[in-house]
Write a protein that holds these residues in place. Sequence first.
Motif, PDB file in Angstrom:
ATOM      1  N   GLY A 167      -4.469  -7.489  -0.863  1.00 48.32           N
ATOM      2  CA  GLY A 167      -3.703  -7.642  -2.091  1.00 48.32           C
ATOM      3  C   GLY A 167      -4.456  -8.356  -3.188  1.00 48.32           C
ATOM      4  N   LEU A 170      -6.943  -5.960  -4.938  1.00 44.17           N
ATOM      5  CA  LEU A 170      -6.499  -4.712  -5.573  1.00 44.17           C
ATOM      6  C   LEU A 170      -6.604  -4.765  -7.093  1.00 44.17           C
ATOM      7  N   ARG A 211       1.730  -6.102   4.592  1.00 44.22           N
ATOM      8  CA  ARG A 211       1.879  -5.021   3.619  1.00 44.22           C
ATOM      9  C   ARG A 211       2.198  -3.720   4.360  1.00 44.22           C
ATOM     10  N   ASP A 215      -0.801   0.861   1.982  1.00 41.77           N
ATOM     11  CA  ASP A 215      -1.752  -0.001   1.270  1.00 41.77           C
ATOM     12  C   ASP A 215      -3.056  -0.172   2.034  1.00 41.77           C
ATOM     13  N   TRP A 226      -6.743   3.466  -4.252  1.00 44.60           N
ATOM     14  CA  TRP A 226      -5.835   2.366  -3.966  1.00 44.60           C
ATOM     15  C   TRP A 226      -6.042   1.840  -2.550  1.00 44.60           C
ATOM     16  N   GLY A 227      -5.854   0.553  -2.376  1.00 43.74           N
ATOM     17  CA  GLY A 227      -5.697  -0.022  -1.048  1.00 43.74           C
ATOM     18  C   GLY A 227      -6.973  -0.363  -0.313  1.00 43.74           C
TER      19      GLY A 227
END
Length: 463
Positions: A167, A170, A211, A215, A226-227
């Motif tokens: 997180g 990101l 998460r 993710d 993403w992720g």
Amino acid sequence: MMEKEKSILKTLAPYNSRQSSRQMHVFPLLISSLLSSLFLLFLSYSSSSSSSSSLILSHSAVAHADFCSGRYLYVYDLPDKFNAGILRDCRTIFPWVDMCPYVANMGLGPHLNETGSVLTGDGWHITNQWVLEVIFHNRIRQYECLTANSSQADAFFVPYYVGLDTGRNLWRPNITLLERDSLLVELFQLLKSRPEWSAKGGRDHFILSGRATWDLQRDDDRGNQWGGKLLMLPEVKNMTVLLIESNAWARNEFAIPYPTNFHPSNESHVVTWQAKVRSTNRPWLFSFAGARRPGQAGSIRDQLFHQCLKSIRCKLLDCASAGSNCDIPVTTMSLFQSSSFCLQPPGDTPTRRSAFDSMLAGCIPVFFTPHSAYTQYQWYLPNNYSEYSVYIPDDEVREGRVSIEEVLLKYSEEEIGNMKEKVVSMIPTLIYKDPSYKLESVRDAFDVAVDGVLRRVKSIIGN
């Protein structure tokens, strides 16, 4: 009289017939000899008692060994940068939220002192939904069958805060995809160098992410995807992975409940709370707490807003409106406690923390896709979903072919009562206890997760 005492008296008998002038000397000798004999007898008894105590302790150790047989966990002692170091850097976890208050207090967040009549009792905190890794790590430290002997372990826990690490990377500017996963790559280099991993190739290892699965499924290091890529690593395919939302088609992924704001420190807190939500008056047939998703294709939230606003039996809490206070536990729990049914549409992903908040309040969840609960929390929720919830297909709602109110009005008071009771009975296993305390008579979500991991490891590698 004891044989040793008789023998002593017999030995001393000739002296008793002598003149009285010598009896004054004989009597103290007799007393002294008797005391010495009794002292020897005491030592003999004490030795026997000590042996009995050892035997009792031995039985206790055997009882504990039997209790822990097949349940021993080994927790890796990883360098701080994989867990505690991430928490020290808590201001970088999310760019728009200071996570420092939420990762404090073993992940429970700030203690909620002013609970009023809504959150009667202790054990309430302001808990962030992304901190499960911290809570779980602290709970496992209290686990009764930990072992420092890795050869004795039945399963191995890897306490890497992968969700928090992913997180924080990101939205970090000017970071490459390779840099985003650098700590992850380093972790598996470390694990693969350990004999504990080599023994079974990681099949007896498990890891947790706070998460959702989506993710952690980046499949390569190209572009601006993403992720993170935890779940795409070949080594992880052998592991058991716990997440707040799993991929229902992945054989090694298992969903466990989102953390709520309730973390009891003793059994009475749980019982008191269950009694409260059983007896709460519920004037609203159904309610919805959430925000619209105008840019989300396929979202049914506009329809939920529309149907709730036009019904006199529905209460709406628009979390996008100013002053809605949806992040304050008292606000949402007050709504859920006053409702028989709580609408739980998908959020950014199929699952929602709100589903667990509503069940904690004794409110029957209404789901619109099986992936919000039925294909997810199979260690926690009944296979017969109609025992505790209502399912209305999302396409029927989206296309306006069904009235939610009409569906819910078909349930009798008896049916609603039975469903609510089922929800209330599930509360202990849907919450995470305060890691500071041991609640031996209450099995929580952590206990269910560990049992599930141990069953899976046993099924894979045998006894």
